[in-house]
Motif scaffolding. Structure first.
Motif, PDB file in Angstrom:
ATOM      1  N   TYR A 158     -12.973  22.738   1.359  1.00  0.00           N
ATOM      2  CA  TYR A 158     -12.573  21.538   0.722  1.00  0.00           C
ATOM      3  C   TYR A 158     -13.866  20.523   1.224  1.00  0.00           C
ATOM      4  O   TYR A 158     -14.442  20.576   2.331  1.00  0.00           O
ATOM      5  CB  TYR A 158     -11.482  20.931   0.865  1.00  0.00           C
ATOM      6  N   ILE A 159     -14.252  19.498   0.379  1.00  0.00           N
ATOM      7  CA  ILE A 159     -15.273  18.719   0.695  1.00  0.00           C
ATOM      8  C   ILE A 159     -14.528  17.250   0.804  1.00  0.00           C
ATOM      9  O   ILE A 159     -14.136  17.063  -0.380  1.00  0.00           O
ATOM     10  CB  ILE A 159     -16.461  18.707  -0.133  1.00  0.00           C
ATOM     11  N   ASN A 160     -14.538  16.423   2.074  1.00  0.00           N
ATOM     12  CA  ASN A 160     -13.912  15.445   2.111  1.00  0.00           C
ATOM     13  C   ASN A 160     -15.076  14.350   2.313  1.00  0.00           C
ATOM     14  O   ASN A 160     -15.820  14.517   3.241  1.00  0.00           O
ATOM     15  CB  ASN A 160     -12.948  15.644   3.097  1.00  0.00           C
ATOM     16  N   VAL A 161     -15.034  13.036   1.371  1.00  0.00           N
ATOM     17  CA  VAL A 161     -16.091  12.241   1.492  1.00  0.00           C
ATOM     18  C   VAL A 161     -15.452  11.258   2.597  1.00  0.00           C
ATOM     19  O   VAL A 161     -16.473  10.147   2.672  1.00  0.00           O
ATOM     20  CB  VAL A 161     -16.324  11.561   0.120  1.00  0.00           C
ATOM     21  N   LYS A 210      -7.579  27.952  10.361  1.00  0.00           N
ATOM     22  CA  LYS A 210      -8.983  28.300  10.616  1.00  0.00           C
ATOM     23  C   LYS A 210      -9.852  28.202   9.351  1.00  0.00           C
ATOM     24  O   LYS A 210     -11.010  28.506   9.357  1.00  0.00           O
ATOM     25  CB  LYS A 210      -9.034  29.922  11.023  1.00  0.00           C
ATOM     26  N   ASP A 211      -9.334  27.488   8.295  1.00  0.00           N
ATOM     27  CA  ASP A 211     -10.155  27.170   7.079  1.00  0.00           C
ATOM     28  C   ASP A 211     -11.192  25.858   7.445  1.00  0.00           C
ATOM     29  O   ASP A 211     -10.799  25.069   8.657  1.00  0.00           O
ATOM     30  CB  ASP A 211      -9.199  26.661   6.092  1.00  0.00           C
ATOM     31  N   TRP A 212     -12.495  26.152   6.962  1.00  0.00           N
ATOM     32  CA  TRP A 212     -13.311  24.758   7.336  1.00  0.00           C
ATOM     33  C   TRP A 212     -13.213  23.945   6.321  1.00  0.00           C
ATOM     34  O   TRP A 212     -12.994  24.097   5.013  1.00  0.00           O
ATOM     35  CB  TRP A 212     -14.803  25.417   7.251  1.00  0.00           C
ATOM     36  N   VAL A 213     -13.381  22.496   6.508  1.00  0.00           N
ATOM     37  CA  VAL A 213     -13.608  21.443   5.540  1.00  0.00           C
ATOM     38  C   VAL A 213     -14.957  20.822   6.063  1.00  0.00           C
ATOM     39  O   VAL A 213     -15.531  20.870   6.866  1.00  0.00           O
ATOM     40  CB  VAL A 213     -12.497  20.312   5.909  1.00  0.00           C
ATOM     41  N   ALA A 268      -8.751  16.969   7.542  1.00  0.00           N
ATOM     42  CA  ALA A 268      -8.314  16.483   6.286  1.00  0.00           C
ATOM     43  C   ALA A 268      -8.978  17.084   5.365  1.00  0.00           C
ATOM     44  O   ALA A 268     -10.332  16.846   5.315  1.00  0.00           O
ATOM     45  CB  ALA A 268      -8.432  15.093   6.237  1.00  0.00           C
ATOM     46  N   ARG A 269      -8.583  17.363   4.289  1.00  0.00           N
ATOM     47  CA  ARG A 269      -8.964  18.100   2.926  1.00  0.00           C
ATOM     48  C   ARG A 269      -9.491  16.920   1.862  1.00  0.00           C
ATOM     49  O   ARG A 269     -10.278  17.097   1.132  1.00  0.00           O
ATOM     50  CB  ARG A 269      -7.977  19.149   2.198  1.00  0.00           C
ATOM     51  N   VAL A 270      -8.792  15.970   1.952  1.00  0.00           N
ATOM     52  CA  VAL A 270      -8.804  14.944   1.143  1.00  0.00           C
ATOM     53  C   VAL A 270      -8.601  13.586   1.729  1.00  0.00           C
ATOM     54  O   VAL A 270      -8.140  13.272   2.462  1.00  0.00           O
ATOM     55  CB  VAL A 270      -8.019  15.019  -0.267  1.00  0.00           C
ATOM     56  N   PRO A 271      -9.298  12.527   1.268  1.00  0.00           N
ATOM     57  CA  PRO A 271      -9.056  11.195   1.912  1.00  0.00           C
ATOM     58  C   PRO A 271      -7.930  10.644   1.692  1.00  0.00           C
ATOM     59  O   PRO A 271      -7.065  10.851   0.783  1.00  0.00           O
ATOM     60  CB  PRO A 271     -10.103  10.328   0.963  1.00  0.00           C
ATOM     61  N   PHE A 272      -7.399  10.198   2.896  1.00  0.00           N
ATOM     62  CA  PHE A 272      -6.163   9.733   3.107  1.00  0.00           C
ATOM     63  C   PHE A 272      -5.049  10.678   3.496  1.00  0.00           C
ATOM     64  O   PHE A 272      -3.683  10.365   3.204  1.00  0.00           O
ATOM     65  CB  PHE A 272      -5.499   8.406   2.408  1.00  0.00           C
ATOM     66  N   GLU A 273      -5.452  12.067   3.356  1.00  0.00           N
ATOM     67  CA  GLU A 273      -4.352  13.170   3.427  1.00  0.00           C
ATOM     68  C   GLU A 273      -3.760  12.563   4.834  1.00  0.00           C
ATOM     69  O   GLU A 273      -4.132  12.600   6.058  1.00  0.00           O
ATOM     70  CB  GLU A 273      -5.082  14.323   3.718  1.00  0.00           C
TER      71      GLU A 273
END
Lengths: 331, 331
Positions: free
Chosen positions: B313-316, B11-14, B225-230
């Motif tokens: 997290y901020i995922n680009v 339930k966390d947001w990204v 996804a929290r980071v690119p390519f997770e």
């Protein structure tokens, strides 16, 4: 000595493993203090380069030059034009529009400076800029809370060297903040006390993790410190919201921040660190379950697989020892 | 495009903010693949330097030399001699002894290697070593769960270059894992379904975040996804515990891990990353609310003040796009 400690505010565990400090690699990524120099042609935050950023939202002036400068982030994480509308794909993938605000607060015209050596009056300017933007952004009722933070040094996530803060207004109450409120509400229901006030009073009595006490503030290291020299600054007035900071307390806050940071820099060199201001979500400001605070988090080792998998940090120092060190150098 | 997505498991947001990828600094800390060289005299994990580490706990041999080597961490975060006894200072500061295990699994005798180019048989050796230690450590009922992880590259927190995993057995169920179980239990109570199974089945139907499907495994990128390519790798048998992995599925897991990592390396260069194996706490293994998985987390920007203050997290990048990229290069 190795032990686990539970954070009384989140119930998360921290491992205090002082023997790991003996590992054969540098304890801290210490950067030397850079030399004082003039404005840099390639820095978008230096005077003369204002056209490289969006137009200022707040820009007090002294003798014709700005002292602090606030503008929207050119590459925002969230945008005020977006909608907060939600959609529920397949009944289980919840998303919402990227509504929010993302602003930058440039601390001073000087490319090279640090709050530990900056004149107190300039730090007051910075705090007043944060407060002015806080009050303005809060008027948008679609925003649920505001995060005010500063990343200093590349190891702490700063991508531009010129010292600056960021403000991000988010359209949700982050679950991490909800969880803190859940812990604090339960404490209130059980004990009839504000958990934060109880802990601060207990820390003042024992004094073993106390760093500094001023007219309006208490600086202490948390019982379950996640990183060496983690230090929190609380208002003695026990306000829930950063927006309630005003009057002489602003100057006192500037003074305390300067002294504490000077102690941290003395201990760690011109280290990488984050400042994070934890403040109540707007709709919870009237509930006296919380006390706003500024957290200083020097960046030690990089949170890696273990922290990512468990949320448990490993701290190689005891906060009682690092607090004593800071008390000694600050005195 | 900017949007917030809620992780269905926590339930966390990204925040997905693809425009931030345009910022004028490097997207990834890409290290070139190091040259293949012989053993290094100063590396405690290279053959010939076994005396620099504690004695091996597991050390299968082939032609007289070890293929994989497991030993206790010389600088452990937790220790098996400690007690799990708790104390409750002042009724609010909870601590317990640092009981636990902390072991190192050296992946191969070669100082320079990477799972994407290692022979599959060697990756099977590594997985079998992890399984052997898992089964052995689980016998100690004072340990509540085991974290298996790998930090690769200094940006991902590795302090020794020679590729290795770590196992940490902890005497508590970390609150982060409790929270995942709370979400999954509620889902089971409401829907009568294993949340993880439901999401995996839904991902297989839509296929937009699917990376790879093999006989025994599914690799996909998470919706939030929290980071690119997770990328996460799940067993199709929907087991709750990594300890249930056995037989031909071990070889298939090695193959899938190799192919997925090769795709990530193709995309990002010889990037810094973490592997984390998420497995049920021992006492929850029999509840079919969870599915174990290996998460690959390439390290992009450094989590800084915003992530520390909110858990957001901020995922680009959008996982739909990075998953499509991986499907194309892996095919």
């Amino acid at each position: 000595m190795t032990e686990l400690r539970q954070d009384p505010f989140t119930k998360d565990w921290v491992i205090i493993a002082t023997e790991r400090a003996r590992r054969p690699h540098q304890l801290f990524h210490v950067a030397p203090r850079p030399p004082e120099e003039g404005p840099r042609a390639d820095c978008p935050f230096c005077p003369g380069n204002e056209a490289m950023t969006p137009a200022a939202l707040y820009e007090p002036r002294d003798n014709g030059t700005w002292t602090v400068r606030v503008f929207p982030n050119k590459y925002p994480a969230l945008r005020v034009e977006d909608s907060p509308e939600r959609s529920f794909d397949d009944g289980r993938f919840i998303r919402m529009g990227g509504l929010g605000m993302h602003e930058v607060v440039v601390e001073s015209p000087h490319h090279y400076h640090s709050i530990d050596t900056l004149p107190e009056a300039q730090t007051c300017e910075i705090i007043n800029a944060l407060l002015a933007r806080f009050h303005d952004l809060k008027r948008d009722s679609r925003i649920k809370t505001l995060i005010l933070f500063k990343n200093s040094g590349s190891v702490a996530g700063a991508t531009i060297e010129h010292p600056h803060w960021q403000l991000i207004g988010v359209p949700v109450v982050p679950p991490e903040i909800r969880r803190k409120y859940a812990v604090a509400s339960l404490h209130f229901d059980e004990m009839g006390q504000n958990l934060y006030r109880s802990v601060i009073e207990s820390e003042l009595r024992s004094a073993e993790r106390l760093v500094l006490e001023s007219d309006h503030f208490v600086a202490l290291q948390p019982y379950a410190a996640r990183v060496p020299f983690e230090t929190w600054i609380f208002p003695k007035a026990m306000q829930t919201s950063f927006g309630q900071l005003h009057g002489l307390a602003v100057n006192d806050f500037a003074r305390v921040l300067k002294r504490v940071l000077a102690g941290v820099v003395r201990a760690l060199g011109h280290a990488n660190y984050n400042f994070v201001i934890h403040t109540a979500p707007f709709e919870d400001e009237h509930k006296s379950y919380f006390v706003w605070h500024l957290a200083i988090l020097p960046r030690h080792s990089i949170p890696a697989g273990f922290e990512l998998g468990t949320g448990i940090y490993i701290n190689v120092t005891r906060p009682e020892e690092t607090a004593r060190y800071l008390r000694d150098v600050i005195r």
